[in-house]
Each structure stands twice: as structure tokens, then as C-alpha cells.
Design a protein around this motif. Structure first.
Motif, PDB file in Angstrom:
ATOM      1  N   TRP A   1     105.703   3.678  47.917  1.00  0.00           N
ATOM      2  CA  TRP A   1     105.378   2.349  48.429  1.00  0.00           C
ATOM      3  C   TRP A   1     104.660   2.413  49.775  1.00  0.00           C
ATOM      4  N   LEU A   2     104.916   3.481  50.515  1.00  0.00           N
ATOM      5  CA  LEU A   2     104.156   3.707  51.747  1.00  0.00           C
ATOM      6  C   LEU A   2     102.692   3.966  51.401  1.00  0.00           C
ATOM      7  N   ILE A   3     102.455   4.719  50.320  1.00  0.00           N
ATOM      8  CA  ILE A   3     101.094   4.985  49.870  1.00  0.00           C
ATOM      9  C   ILE A   3     100.405   3.676  49.471  1.00  0.00           C
ATOM     10  N   VAL A   4     101.099   2.846  48.704  1.00  0.00           N
ATOM     11  CA  VAL A   4     100.531   1.558  48.276  1.00  0.00           C
ATOM     12  C   VAL A   4     100.180   0.707  49.491  1.00  0.00           C
ATOM     13  N   SER A   5     101.078   0.651  50.461  1.00  0.00           N
ATOM     14  CA  SER A   5     100.829  -0.139  51.664  1.00  0.00           C
ATOM     15  C   SER A   5      99.643   0.393  52.452  1.00  0.00           C
ATOM     16  N   ALA A   6      99.456   1.714  52.431  1.00  0.00           N
ATOM     17  CA  ALA A   6      98.329   2.310  53.149  1.00  0.00           C
ATOM     18  C   ALA A   6      97.003   1.820  52.574  1.00  0.00           C
ATOM     19  N   PHE A   7      96.926   1.674  51.250  1.00  0.00           N
ATOM     20  CA  PHE A   7      95.720   1.134  50.641  1.00  0.00           C
ATOM     21  C   PHE A   7      95.458  -0.282  51.157  1.00  0.00           C
ATOM     22  N   MET A   8      96.534  -1.056  51.340  1.00  0.00           N
ATOM     23  CA  MET A   8      96.380  -2.437  51.802  1.00  0.00           C
ATOM     24  C   MET A   8      95.940  -2.489  53.275  1.00  0.00           C
ATOM     25  N   PHE A   9      96.467  -1.562  54.092  1.00  0.00           N
ATOM     26  CA  PHE A   9      96.008  -1.477  55.476  1.00  0.00           C
ATOM     27  C   PHE A   9      94.500  -1.215  55.494  1.00  0.00           C
ATOM     28  N   ALA A  10      94.057  -0.300  54.637  1.00  0.00           N
ATOM     29  CA  ALA A  10      92.636   0.017  54.584  1.00  0.00           C
ATOM     30  C   ALA A  10      91.816  -1.212  54.197  1.00  0.00           C
ATOM     31  N   GLU A  11      92.325  -2.002  53.243  1.00  0.00           N
ATOM     32  CA  GLU A  11      91.636  -3.224  52.842  1.00  0.00           C
ATOM     33  C   GLU A  11      91.547  -4.198  54.011  1.00  0.00           C
ATOM     34  N   GLY A  12      92.615  -4.301  54.805  1.00  0.00           N
ATOM     35  CA  GLY A  12      92.591  -5.159  55.987  1.00  0.00           C
ATOM     36  C   GLY A  12      91.541  -4.718  56.988  1.00  0.00           C
ATOM     37  N   PHE A  13      91.440  -3.419  57.203  1.00  0.00           N
ATOM     38  CA  PHE A  13      90.442  -2.898  58.134  1.00  0.00           C
ATOM     39  C   PHE A  13      89.028  -3.226  57.674  1.00  0.00           C
ATOM     40  N   ILE A  14      88.811  -3.142  56.362  1.00  0.00           N
ATOM     41  CA  ILE A  14      87.467  -3.395  55.835  1.00  0.00           C
ATOM     42  C   ILE A  14      87.167  -4.891  55.808  1.00  0.00           C
ATOM     43  N   LYS A  15      88.128  -5.710  55.353  1.00  0.00           N
ATOM     44  CA  LYS A  15      87.884  -7.147  55.199  1.00  0.00           C
ATOM     45  C   LYS A  15      87.641  -7.837  56.537  1.00  0.00           C
ATOM     46  N   THR A  16      88.447  -7.511  57.554  1.00  0.00           N
ATOM     47  CA  THR A  16      88.300  -8.172  58.849  1.00  0.00           C
ATOM     48  C   THR A  16      87.120  -7.642  59.654  1.00  0.00           C
TER      49      THR A  16
ATOM     50  N   GLY B   1      98.003   8.019  55.934  1.00  0.00           N
ATOM     51  CA  GLY B   1      97.709   6.857  55.121  1.00  0.00           C
ATOM     52  C   GLY B   1      97.546   5.575  55.905  1.00  0.00           C
ATOM     53  N   GLY B   2      98.377   5.408  56.935  1.00  0.00           N
ATOM     54  CA  GLY B   2      98.355   4.148  57.671  1.00  0.00           C
ATOM     55  C   GLY B   2      97.420   4.125  58.853  1.00  0.00           C
ATOM     56  N   ILE B   3      97.048   5.312  59.369  1.00  0.00           N
ATOM     57  CA  ILE B   3      96.249   5.359  60.590  1.00  0.00           C
ATOM     58  C   ILE B   3      94.881   5.995  60.348  1.00  0.00           C
ATOM     59  N   ILE B   4      94.871   7.236  59.864  1.00  0.00           N
ATOM     60  CA  ILE B   4      93.621   7.980  59.739  1.00  0.00           C
ATOM     61  C   ILE B   4      92.776   7.491  58.565  1.00  0.00           C
ATOM     62  N   TYR B   5      93.406   7.274  57.411  1.00  0.00           N
ATOM     63  CA  TYR B   5      92.637   6.895  56.227  1.00  0.00           C
ATOM     64  C   TYR B   5      91.828   5.598  56.408  1.00  0.00           C
ATOM     65  N   PRO B   6      92.428   4.507  56.926  1.00  0.00           N
ATOM     66  CA  PRO B   6      91.626   3.291  57.064  1.00  0.00           C
ATOM     67  C   PRO B   6      90.401   3.484  57.957  1.00  0.00           C
ATOM     68  N   ILE B   7      90.544   4.295  59.006  1.00  0.00           N
ATOM     69  CA  ILE B   7      89.426   4.506  59.924  1.00  0.00           C
ATOM     70  C   ILE B   7      88.335   5.340  59.263  1.00  0.00           C
ATOM     71  N   VAL B   8      88.720   6.474  58.654  1.00  0.00           N
ATOM     72  CA  VAL B   8      87.693   7.338  58.055  1.00  0.00           C
ATOM     73  C   VAL B   8      87.054   6.645  56.851  1.00  0.00           C
ATOM     74  N   ARG B   9      87.816   5.814  56.144  1.00  0.00           N
ATOM     75  CA  ARG B   9      87.224   5.073  55.018  1.00  0.00           C
ATOM     76  C   ARG B   9      86.159   4.111  55.518  1.00  0.00           C
ATOM     77  N   SER B  10      86.402   3.527  56.680  1.00  0.00           N
ATOM     78  CA  SER B  10      85.418   2.617  57.258  1.00  0.00           C
ATOM     79  C   SER B  10      84.199   3.375  57.772  1.00  0.00           C
TER      80      SER B  10
END
Length: 476
Positions: A92-107, A151-160
Motif C-alpha cells: 500500500w506504500l507502493i500504491v500511495s507512492a504512485f499517487m504522490f507522483a500523480e500529485g506532483f505531475i498534476k499540480t 517511492g514517496g520522495i525520489i520517484y515523483p521528482i525523477v518522474r517529473s
């Protein structure tokens, strides 16, 4: 467009029959002495499932559902036990990490951060990779979960960042650039987990077992002193190795720096939702870093962050349901982690360790150390969790080596570090791995090949440089 998978030249039906045949052959081979029938049956289903993940006669999520269905039908597990993996907090931490990434991209917050990084350090793809490594290195001592950190910190940034340079998994253009940046960021997370005792929860588990079995406590300073030299060498060498192996299309990016500065100017000041997400993100980071104080599970910190994003309308429920990658990972990782956990619970991994002990009894301890470290590392192909790896093999292998005369502290730290290094081997190596693999820039075959080469480099460095360094420190 994904790369050609191993065995893809064969029709799906043939690939499926191969997987079934593997499982049937193992099923009917008599279980070795000391292995229960349920454990051996589970191994047959597990190996057939892994074969399915490799040959992919159908999507891996569908293969996982079939495997999960077979477990109670074959009498290996009860229905509740077969479904227990979906309650695993790491998933569930993994699932939430995907959502954090979506937040970073959407906003647009992820784009803002990525453009800021690119404006300052974007003269080359390799420099961007080292920036992400440095960022993870600074965060790692305070975040005792590589899944939370990666998942919660590095992935959203590098994905962006990847999105900003125009790399998308569905397109051929700049796809290797995206693969390089993704895998190098993932490698940074795993390498930092090796260096710091508080860089991963499985390291803390090593310390707990060391206290219970050997009466030896591994201090934060001892772990850091033993791992910093080989760890820094790996931090420096890994991005360059990946750069050579993956060969990103974009190498020099001076025009990207100019574009980034221009985009930052056009974006103007931060929006309200960017500020809200930034606040949620910082609070989650603080809660992850202080888990030993408040004892809130990392997964629930992530779910708190996701709840806050939903309440503040940073994300809508439709944004959540569109994250197909997250739900796909939930299914196949939930089944796989559960099977790996039950392989350990049913005693198969203990039997494996006992067999290794019998085969290497009487060998000189340094030779035994090298051999058992290789077995210990590559046994991770059968495991989908670093914590499961530690619980299944750490105590048995450490006991064998210490009984043979190897120094306790050095053995404990070396096995702890190698458990992290083994995460590179597969796309299910540990909790954070499916997040980066799920981005879709690398096919499974390429991930396994590159992961194997990186793991080999880690083993060489830990044994060839880490051991002499620990000896110099008096641990050997």
C-alpha cells in the motif's frame, strides 16, 4: 513501445504451457527430506509464476491472479492465507507512492522542481543522475525505509524530470534517456540503503537479529564506518556504468537548461495547490524520518498524505482510479510477496540454509564467506522482500560463518549490505523496485540483465574493497 520480451517469439499459448510444465514437473518431484509437502507445492507454484513473469504468456497481473487462485485449490494454503498479501503495508506504500507522483505531475510542483534541477544541473544527463544520487544520500540517514524514500520522495521528482525532457514509455523518442534516469535514481536509493543503518528497515532487522542471536549490537557509527568507502565508490560508479549500458539518447543538454529557465519564468509563483502539496510532502517526509518516535507505519504516513491530497482537492478520485500501474502492482506484488513470505514460514528457506551449511562444513572461513555471500545474494531471485530475505537467510548464514571463525561484526554488516544490493536482481526485488519498474521505461528482460550486472558490481566491490576496508577497521 516496450522492448521484446524473452520468449516473445513463441505464441502465448506455448509460453503458457511451458510455465505450466515447469510447475507440474516440480510438483511431482518428491520433496527432499526436511521439506513439507505444502512448502514444496508452494515452491512449484512460485517457480511457475516467476516463469510466467519472464515469458509473459499474459499480463503479469493476470498470472498473479491465476497463481493466487491455485493456492487454495491445490490445498497449499487456506483462502484467507492466499489473499493475505493484499494486507501487506509495504504494497500500500507502493500504491500511495504512485499517487504522490500523480500529485506532483498534476499540480505542476514536480515540473517546477524538475525545471529547477535542470536549470542548475541539466547540462548533461549524467549530471542529473548524480544530482538525484546526492539528494537521496542526504535524505537516507533520516528515512528508515527505502520504499518510503524512493517511492514517496525520489520517484515523483525523477518522474517529473523525465517528463520535462520529453521522455515517455509509450514513445521511442528519448526512451533510453528515461530508462537511464529512472534506473540510476532507483540505484541511488538501494546504494544509500547499503550505507546507512537507518537507510532501510531491513538493516534495523539485521541489528535486531544480531542482538538476539549473537548478543552483538551494530551501532550506527560502526555500520557507517564499514560501508561508507565501498558505498561511496558504488554511488559514484553505478550511474556511470548505467550510462554506458543504457546509452541515453540525450547526453549533452545545454538547450534544456535554457528551456528550463524559460519555463520557470513562465510558470510564475507557486500556485495554491502546489503550496498545499509541498506542505503535505514535507510533513510526510518529517513523519517518515521520525518513525522511531511516533511509531506510525510508513504506509499509513503515505495514506495520510493521500487522504490529505483528496480532502484538499489536490487529487480527485478519478485521478486515483486512472493509476492503472498502481493497481497492477498491487495485484502482482501482493501475490508474489505473500508466496515468498510463506516459503519462509513453511521452512523451505531454512532447509535451503541448512543444506548450504552441510555442504560447506569444514571449509576455511574466508573461502566459505565468499561462497556463501554469492549464494546468499543470488538466492534473492526467490524472494520479493528484503525483510523476508533477512528473516529467511541472515541468521542461518551468519551462524554458519561465525561458527567457522569469521568475525561477528564484519559478517553481520556484510550480509546486511548484500541483502540491499541483491534488490537489483529482479523487478520485484524489494518494496521500492516495482515503483521504478512500473514507470514502464524498461522491459522486464532488460531490467533483469542490467540488474544482474549492477548486482555483480556490488558483490565485487563489497568483497573486493569492503572486506579489506573492514579488516583495516579491525572488523576482520
Amino acid at each position: 513501445m516496450s522492448e521484446k520480451k524473452k520468449g516473445q517469439g513463441l505464441p502465448p499459448v506455448v509460453r503458457g504451457l511451458i510455465c505450466v510444465a515447469i510447475g507440474i514437473v516440480l510438483w511431482f518431484i518428491p520433496a527432499p527430506a526436511g521439506v513439507s509437502a505444502p512448502a514444496w507445492g508452494l515452491l512449484a507454484v512460485f517457480v511457475a509464476t516467476i516463469a510466467g513473469f519472464i515469458l509473459q504468456p499474459m499480463p503479469i497481473g493476470a498470472i498473479a491472479i491465476l497463481a493466487c487462485t491455485l493456492l487454495p485449490l491445490l490445498g497449499i494454503m487456506k483462502a484467507g492465507e492466499a489473499l493475505a498479501g493484499f494486507s501487506n503495508t509495504t504494497i500500500w506504500l507502493i500504491v500511495s507512492a504512485f499517487m504522490f507522483a500523480e500529485g506532483f505531475i498534476k499540480t505542476g510542483l514536480g515540473k517546477r522542481i524538475s525545471y529547477a534541477l535542470l536549470a542548475r544541473f541539466g547540462s548533461s544527463t549524467l549530471r542529473v543522475a548524480y544530482v538525484m544520487s546526492a539528494a537521496d544520500f542526504c535524505i537516507a540517514p533520516f528515512t528508515p525505509s527505502n520504499t518510503a524514500r524512493g517511492g514517496g520522495i525520489i520517484y515523483p521528482i525523477v518522474r517529473s524530470v523525465v517528463n520535462a525532457v520529453g521522455a515517455e514509455p509509450e514513445k521511442e523518442e528519448n526512451r533510453r534517456t528515461g530508462a537511464f534516469l529512472m534506473f540510476s535514481a532507483y540505484a541511488a536509493v538501494i546504494t544509500s540503503a547499503c550505507i546507512f543503518l537507518t537507510g532501510a528497515s531491513n538493516n534495523v532487522l539485521c541489528n535486531t537479529l544480531a542482538q538476539e542471536i549473537f548478543g552483538t549490537s551494530i551501532s550506527w557509527g560502526s555500520w557507517f564506518a564499514a560501508c561508507i568507502v565501498p558505498g561511496l565508490l558504488l554511488t559514484i560508479a553505478t550511474p556511470y556504468l548505467l550510462y554506458r549500458l543504457i546509452d541515453p539518447e540525450q547526453k549533452k543538454m545545454p538547450e534544456t537548461q535554457q528551456l528550463a529557465r524559460r519555463e520557470l519564468h513562465e510558470m510564475g509563483p507557486m500556485s495554491g495547490k502546489e503550496k498545499i502539496l509541498c506542505t503535505i510532502f514535507v510533513l510526510a517526509l518529517i513523519l517518515w524520518a521520525t518513525g522511531s518516535i511516533h511509531h506510525i507505519d510508513s504506509a499509513f504516513v503515505a495514506l495520510m498524505g493521500l487522504s490529505a491530497m483528496l480532502v484538499t482537492r489536490v487529487l480527485d478520485w478519478s485521478d486515483i482510479t486512472r493509476q492503472h500501474g498502481a493497481w497492477d502492482v498491487l495485484v502482482w506484488m501482493g501475490v508474489l510477496v505473500n508466496m515468498a513470505a510463506y516459503l519462509s514460514k513453511l521452512g523451505l528457506m531454512k532447509w535451503f540454509a541448512d543444506v548450504m551449511a552441510a555442504k560447506f562444513g569444514g571449509m576455511e572461513w574466508m573461502t566459505m564467506l565468499v561462497v556463501l555471500c554469492l549464494v546468499y545474494t543470488f538466492a534473492h531471485y526467490l524472494l520479493a522482500s528484503n525483510s523476508a530475505h533477512i528473516m529467511a537467510l541472515f541468521a542461518a548464514f551468519a551462524t554458519i560463518l561465525v561458527a567457522a571463525g569469521a568475525p561477528v561484526l564484519g559478517v553481520l554488516i556484510l550480509l546486511g549490505a548484500l541483502c540491499n544490493s541483491a534488490s537489483f536482481l529482479t523487478h520485484y526485488g524489494c518494496g521500492v523496485t516495482p515503483i521504478f519498474f512500473g514507470a514502464g521505461f524498461m522491459g522486464q528482460g532488460q531490467w533483469w540483465k542490467i540488474g544482474f550486472l549492477v548486482t555483480v558490481m556490488h558483490v565485487i566491490v563489497w568483497l573486493g574493497i569492503g572486506l579489506p576496508w573492514m579488516k583495516l577497521l579491525g572488523m576482520f
